[in-house]
Design a protein around this motif. Structure first.
Motif, PDB file in Angstrom:
ATOM      1  N   UNK A  17      -2.350   5.912  10.156  1.00 43.86           N
ATOM      2  CA  UNK A  17      -1.376   6.449  10.189  1.00 43.86           C
ATOM      3  C   UNK A  17      -0.252   7.099   9.273  1.00 43.86           C
ATOM      4  N   UNK A  18       0.011   5.392   8.563  1.00 44.29           N
ATOM      5  CA  UNK A  18       0.846   5.672   7.929  1.00 44.29           C
ATOM      6  C   UNK A  18       0.825   6.294   6.480  1.00 44.29           C
ATOM      7  N   UNK A  19      -0.570   6.206   6.146  1.00 47.66           N
ATOM      8  CA  UNK A  19      -0.885   6.814   5.028  1.00 47.66           C
ATOM      9  C   UNK A  19      -0.808   8.369   5.253  1.00 47.66           C
ATOM     10  N   UNK A  20      -0.555   9.009   3.614  1.00 50.34           N
ATOM     11  CA  UNK A  20      -1.163  10.793   3.544  1.00 50.34           C
ATOM     12  C   UNK A  20      -2.369  10.810   2.730  1.00 50.34           C
ATOM     13  N   UNK A  60      -6.690  -1.473  10.606  1.00 42.11           N
ATOM     14  CA  UNK A  60      -6.842  -0.367   9.632  1.00 42.11           C
ATOM     15  C   UNK A  60      -6.464   0.917  10.384  1.00 42.11           C
ATOM     16  N   UNK A  61      -6.437   1.343  12.055  1.00 44.43           N
ATOM     17  CA  UNK A  61      -5.534   1.675  12.942  1.00 44.43           C
ATOM     18  C   UNK A  61      -4.443   2.215  12.055  1.00 44.43           C
ATOM     19  N   UNK A  78     -13.997   5.472  13.924  1.00 40.66           N
ATOM     20  CA  UNK A  78     -13.360   5.224  15.062  1.00 40.66           C
ATOM     21  C   UNK A  78     -11.911   4.975  15.255  1.00 40.66           C
ATOM     22  N   UNK A  79     -11.615   3.984  13.709  1.00 47.59           N
ATOM     23  CA  UNK A  79     -10.406   3.712  13.640  1.00 47.59           C
ATOM     24  C   UNK A  79      -9.706   5.351  12.927  1.00 47.59           C
ATOM     25  N   UNK A  80     -10.804   5.292  12.117  1.00 45.03           N
ATOM     26  CA  UNK A  80     -10.170   7.248  10.914  1.00 45.03           C
ATOM     27  C   UNK A  80     -10.140   6.730  10.155  1.00 45.03           C
ATOM     28  N   UNK A  81     -11.089   5.723   9.625  1.00 40.18           N
ATOM     29  CA  UNK A  81     -11.130   5.913   7.783  1.00 40.18           C
ATOM     30  C   UNK A  81     -12.178   6.774   7.680  1.00 40.18           C
ATOM     31  N   UNK A  82     -11.919   7.678   6.445  1.00 36.03           N
ATOM     32  CA  UNK A  82     -12.438   9.132   6.091  1.00 36.03           C
ATOM     33  C   UNK A  82     -13.959   8.489   5.232  1.00 36.03           C
ATOM     34  N   UNK A  83     -13.844   7.247   4.899  1.00 42.23           N
ATOM     35  CA  UNK A  83     -15.385   6.816   4.343  1.00 42.23           C
ATOM     36  C   UNK A  83     -15.707   5.590   4.201  1.00 42.23           C
ATOM     37  N   UNK A  84     -16.784   4.770   4.519  1.00 43.57           N
ATOM     38  CA  UNK A  84     -17.085   3.656   4.636  1.00 43.57           C
ATOM     39  C   UNK A  84     -18.049   3.213   3.229  1.00 43.57           C
ATOM     40  N   UNK A 128       0.817  -1.144   0.029  1.00 41.61           N
ATOM     41  CA  UNK A 128       0.203  -0.193  -0.593  1.00 41.61           C
ATOM     42  C   UNK A 128       0.890   1.021   0.044  1.00 41.61           C
ATOM     43  N   UNK A 129       1.772   1.260   0.950  1.00 36.81           N
ATOM     44  CA  UNK A 129       2.941   2.178   0.600  1.00 36.81           C
ATOM     45  C   UNK A 129       3.650   2.994  -0.868  1.00 36.81           C
TER      46      UNK A 129
END
Length: 344
Positions: free
Chosen positions: A96-99, A91-92, A123-129, A31-32
């Motif tokens: 944290x890793x990705x921009x 997911x969390x 709650x884990x910080x995803x930007x959408x579902x 993914x990185x």
């Protein structure tokens, strides 16, 4: 200067290419690399209610759950990202890793489970579902209207319980897909992914066994997606995301010309690795430069149903004309060549 900036679920992203839900996202290194090579967002693999529940149950509880759902356990094989705590933790960490935005994908059976797991992902910080509605319906009792209304209720339920955007990933198998999309749009869905690729079994005639065919990157799948995008463009509020059969930069062009804001890709990355992503974007950039386009917005929807030349093709008249005046088919496939193929 060519600019690839666009929107994904209402968020600004730097590239129209999105890594769709797949096991590729289970590897942080992949993914990185995908992000470094030009991916604008990532959809994490789908969290299925059955698998998350089964990994928390004792063996006796699992049996009771299976009986209640009228399903056998072997219908839900163990997958690496099936454990709920591990899934949420991964997911969390990825967030944290990705921009770039990380999107959670979800498929459940019960309304309360949709809400519970969607909020857990939020709650884990995803930007959408992304609601994975592509799972085939194995019930004989549900008619098409019930399925469509149920999906609309799920969208309404999550929109009222979440603070992040919601996308619906659909299969093309609806009695009237355009009508169903209109209903989802009224329910408040933020984005529509057209289409997911349900994996159907194939039959090996030599071994007389069933197997799954996962080679889904094909021209026919692409041609299934962008005509519907072209019909829906500017007729709904929700954002349109192209998916299925995207193999190169020119396929991205087709999706955007039809009206897509962005495009998901999976199979091509499996086949050619993440290093192929820059080539796809370079092809898109070259095409835009040759046409004098600086931004994706300059040509988005140019060949949608709003285009005067496209209206007839998207209508019944276009279909009738093609069937009646089929001389082009005969030119492309002369009778002699067809006969030769049949005799091989």
């Amino acid at each position: 200067m060519v600019c690839f900036s666009t929107k994904y679920m209402g968020m600004e992203i730097s590239s129209p290419l999105v890594l769709g839900a797949s096991d590729l996202s289970l590897s942080p290194n992949i993914v990185m690399d995908a992000m470094d090579n030009g991916i604008g967002a990532v959809v994490y693999p789908t969290l299925f209610e059955e698998v998350a529940m089964m990994n928390q149950f004792s063996e006796s509880q699992q049996r009771k759950y299976e009986i209640k759902q009228h399903a056998k356990r072997n219908m839900f094989p163990f997958v690496r990202h099936g454990d709920l705590h591990a899934h949420l933790s991964n997911v969390r960490d990825l967030v944290k890793r990705l921009n770039v935005p990380v999107i959670g994908s979800l498929n459940c059976l019960h309304p309360d489970a949709w809400v519970t797991y969607a909020k857990a992902l939020e709650d884990q910080g995803v930007k959408g579902i992304e609601l994975n509605f592509c799972v085939p319906n194995f019930s004989w009792s549900y008619n098409s209207k019930h399925t469509e209304l149920e999906q609309c209720r799920i969208v309404e339920l999550l929109k009222s319980n979440l603070h992040i955007p919601v996308a619906a990933k659909l299969s093309p198998y609806f009695t009237n897909l355009l009508h169903h999309v209109k209903l989802l749009d009224r329910a408040g869905v933020d984005s529509l992914v057209l289409f997911g690729n349900p994996i159907f079994p194939d039959i090996n005639t030599q071994t007389e066994q069933m197997s799954f065919d996962v080679d889904v990157t094909s021209d026919s799948i692409l041609h299934r997606s962008f005509p519907f995008i072209g019909k829906l463009y500017s007729n709904i509020i929700a954002e349109l995301i192209g998916s299925g059969g995207v193999r190169n930069g020119y396929d991205i062009v087709k999706m955007i010309l039809a009206g897509a804001e962005s495009v998901q890709v999976v199979s091509t990355v499996y086949r050619h690795k993440v290093e192929y992503i820059p080539r796809m974007l370079e092809e898109l950039k070259g095409w835009m430069a040759s046409k004098g386009y600086d931004r994706l917005e300059d040509f988005r929807g140019n060949l949608s149903i709003e285009c005067r030349e496209s209206k007839r093709i998207f209508s019944r008249k276009g279909y009738v004309d093609m069937m009646i005046h089929s001389t082009n088919v005969a030119k492309k496939y002369p009778l002699k060549k067809m006969t030769e193929k049949l005799t091989l």
